[in-house]
Design a protein around this motif. Structure first.
Motif, PDB file in Angstrom:
ATOM      1  N   VAL A 101      -6.792   3.793  -6.869  1.00 38.62           N
ATOM      2  CA  VAL A 101      -5.533   4.114  -6.187  1.00 38.62           C
ATOM      3  C   VAL A 101      -5.280   3.240  -4.963  1.00 38.62           C
ATOM      4  O   VAL A 101      -4.191   3.306  -4.374  1.00 38.62           O
ATOM      5  N   THR A 102      -6.248   2.418  -4.570  1.00 39.60           N
ATOM      6  CA  THR A 102      -5.996   1.495  -3.457  1.00 39.60           C
ATOM      7  C   THR A 102      -5.185   0.287  -3.916  1.00 39.60           C
ATOM      8  O   THR A 102      -4.733  -0.501  -3.088  1.00 39.60           O
ATOM      9  N   ASN A 103      -5.006   0.151  -5.229  1.00 40.49           N
ATOM     10  CA  ASN A 103      -4.193  -0.925  -5.794  1.00 40.49           C
ATOM     11  C   ASN A 103      -3.508  -0.372  -7.040  1.00 40.49           C
ATOM     12  O   ASN A 103      -3.905  -0.648  -8.162  1.00 40.49           O
ATOM     13  N   LEU A 104      -2.482   0.409  -6.821  1.00 42.99           N
ATOM     14  CA  LEU A 104      -1.850   1.149  -7.915  1.00 42.99           C
ATOM     15  C   LEU A 104      -1.213   0.223  -8.952  1.00 42.99           C
ATOM     16  O   LEU A 104      -0.488  -0.707  -8.593  1.00 42.99           O
ATOM     17  N   ASP A 108       6.897  -1.634  -7.807  1.00 42.70           N
ATOM     18  CA  ASP A 108       7.534  -1.076  -6.625  1.00 42.70           C
ATOM     19  C   ASP A 108       8.618  -0.080  -7.041  1.00 42.70           C
ATOM     20  O   ASP A 108       9.328  -0.284  -8.037  1.00 42.70           O
ATOM     21  N   MET A 128      -4.372   2.216   3.752  1.00 46.35           N
ATOM     22  CA  MET A 128      -4.060   1.350   2.625  1.00 46.35           C
ATOM     23  C   MET A 128      -3.502   2.168   1.453  1.00 46.35           C
ATOM     24  O   MET A 128      -2.544   1.761   0.785  1.00 46.35           O
ATOM     25  N   VAL A 129      -4.107   3.333   1.210  1.00 48.62           N
ATOM     26  CA  VAL A 129      -3.638   4.186   0.118  1.00 48.62           C
ATOM     27  C   VAL A 129      -2.240   4.730   0.425  1.00 48.62           C
ATOM     28  O   VAL A 129      -1.359   4.750  -0.439  1.00 48.62           O
ATOM     29  N   LYS A 131      -0.040   3.328   2.205  1.00 45.95           N
ATOM     30  CA  LYS A 131       0.890   2.194   2.052  1.00 45.95           C
ATOM     31  C   LYS A 131       1.237   1.979   0.584  1.00 45.95           C
ATOM     32  O   LYS A 131       2.396   1.701   0.240  1.00 45.95           O
ATOM     33  N   GLU A 132       0.239   2.113  -0.302  1.00 46.40           N
ATOM     34  CA  GLU A 132       0.492   1.977  -1.739  1.00 46.40           C
ATOM     35  C   GLU A 132       1.389   3.102  -2.249  1.00 46.40           C
ATOM     36  O   GLU A 132       2.268   2.880  -3.093  1.00 46.40           O
ATOM     37  N   LYS A 134       3.694   4.564  -0.549  1.00 55.22           N
ATOM     38  CA  LYS A 134       5.051   4.201  -0.139  1.00 55.22           C
ATOM     39  C   LYS A 134       5.625   3.116  -1.041  1.00 55.22           C
ATOM     40  O   LYS A 134       6.795   3.177  -1.434  1.00 55.22           O
ATOM     41  N   ARG A 135       4.809   2.115  -1.381  1.00 53.37           N
ATOM     42  CA  ARG A 135       5.292   0.990  -2.180  1.00 53.37           C
ATOM     43  C   ARG A 135       5.865   1.445  -3.514  1.00 53.37           C
ATOM     44  O   ARG A 135       6.925   0.977  -3.947  1.00 53.37           O
ATOM     45  N   VAL A 136       5.173   2.349  -4.201  1.00 51.53           N
ATOM     46  CA  VAL A 136       5.607   2.749  -5.540  1.00 51.53           C
ATOM     47  C   VAL A 136       6.637   3.866  -5.526  1.00 51.53           C
ATOM     48  O   VAL A 136       7.134   4.277  -6.573  1.00 51.53           O
TER      49      VAL A 136
END
Length: 257
Positions: A101-104, A108, A128-129, A131-132, A134-136
Motif C-alpha cells: 500500500v506504500t505504492n498503490l 490517480d 507516505m501511505v 499521500k498515496e 490522496k493520490r488515488v
C-alpha cells in the motif's frame, strides 16, 4: 527496520493471524461500522478502496453501502480469508488485490473514497501511505483513516507493549500527528470522532503471535497498569478477567477539487 524486512514481518504475523483476527468479535462490531458509515457518508454511488484490508471486514461492510469496493493487502492469507467472508456474505461488488500500500497499483483519482482501519500503526512511513491514499482519491472524494491514537506522553509505553504482542507494530500515531499529515496534504473539511474498542486480554493474546515468553511480559505490564493507565488503554477487571480499551479515532477529510 528496512522496508522489505518490515514487510516480511507483517506477512509472517498476519499469515498466522488471518483466521483469529477475523474471528475476534470486536473487529466486527456493527455500531463501530455505523460510525464509519455516518462520518464518511458512504452511499450507493461510491467506489471505495480499502487499503491494508486484512480479512476484509471493513471491505465487506462497506460493500453493503457502496457501488463497488476494492480491498488490497500485502498478505495473501488475509486476502484468501477475505474471499471466504465475501462468499459467506454473498457479496459480488468486491475486487481483491495483493499489493504494497506504500505504492498503490492504481491510477490517480480512481476512487471516490479511500479508507483504512487499524493499519497506520504498522507503517514505517504513515505520511507516505496517506499521500498515496490522496493520490488515488478523486477530487472532492473522501479519505478516512481509523486507528488507535495514543496521547503523546503514553505512546512509548504503549508502543513497547504492542511490539511485544505483535512484532510488526511500528508506532501508534497521535491525533495531532494525523491532523498534521492531513494538513500537509492540504485536505479539507476534516472531521474526527473517537470511540473505545474494548478487548479481553487473553483473547487478544491468543489471536496474536508474540515471541516466546513475551505473552508473560504482556500480562505483567497490563496487570500492573490497572488503576494507573500509564499505557493509555484503561486496563480494568470484569468478573475477574482483564480487559482494556483501544482509544480509536476516525479521521475523515476531503480531497480538494
Amino acid at each position: 527496520m528496512k522496508k522489505n524486512e518490515h514487510n516480511r514481518s507483517i506477512i509472517d504475523q498476519f499469515t498466522k493471524q488471518a483466521t483469529p483476527f477475523a474471528e475476534l468479535k470486536f473487529h466486527s462490531n456493527q455500531s463501530k461500522f455505523q460510525l464509519m458509515y455516518d462520518l464518511s457518508g458512504v452511499n450507493k454511488d461510491d467506489t471505495v478502496l480499502d487499503i491494508a484490508c486484512g480479512p476484509g471486514l471493513v471491505t465487506t461492510a462497506f460493500a453493503t453501502k457502496a457501488k463497488h469496493v476494492t480491498g488490497i493487502d500485502i498478505t495473501p492469507a488475509m486476502i484468501e480469508k477475505a474471499k471466504e467472508i465475501q462468499k459467506d456474505k454473498n457479496l459480488e461488488n468486491i475486487t481483491w488485490k495483493i499489493g504494497d500500500v506504500t505504492n498503490l497499483p492504481f491510477d490517480d483519482e480512481s476512487f471516490s473514497m479511500v479508507i483504512t482501519r487499524y493499519s497506520f500503526h504498522h507503517f514505517i512511513e504513515p505520511e507516505m501511505v496517506f499521500k498515496e491514499m490522496k493520490r488515488v482519491c478523486k477530487k472532492g472524494g473522501k479519505i478516512m483513516v481509523v486507528d488507535v491514537a495514543i496521547p503523546p506522553e503514553k505512546r512509548n509505553a504503549y508502543d513497547h507493549l504492542e511490539k511485544l504482542r505483535d512484532p510488526s507494530h511500528t508506532h501508534a500515531c497521535t491525533l495531532e500527528e494525523l491532523l498534521d499529515i492531513a494538513d500537509k496534504l492540504e485536505l479539507t473539511n476534516i472531521k474526527t470522532q473517537w470511540y473505545k474498542l474494548e478487548a479481553e486480554l487473553e483473547k487478544q493474546i491468543k489471536a496474536s503471535f508474540p515471541n516466546p515468553g513475551d505473552d508473560k511480559k504482556i500480562r505483567k505490564l497490563v496487570t500492573e497498569d490497572i488503576g494507573r493507565d500509564n499505557l493509555g488503554i484503561n486496563a480494568h477487571l470484569i468478573d475477574g478477567s482483564i480487559y482494556f480499551d483501544y482509544p480509536t479515532v476516525i479521521l475523515v477529510a476531503v480531497k480538494p477539487k
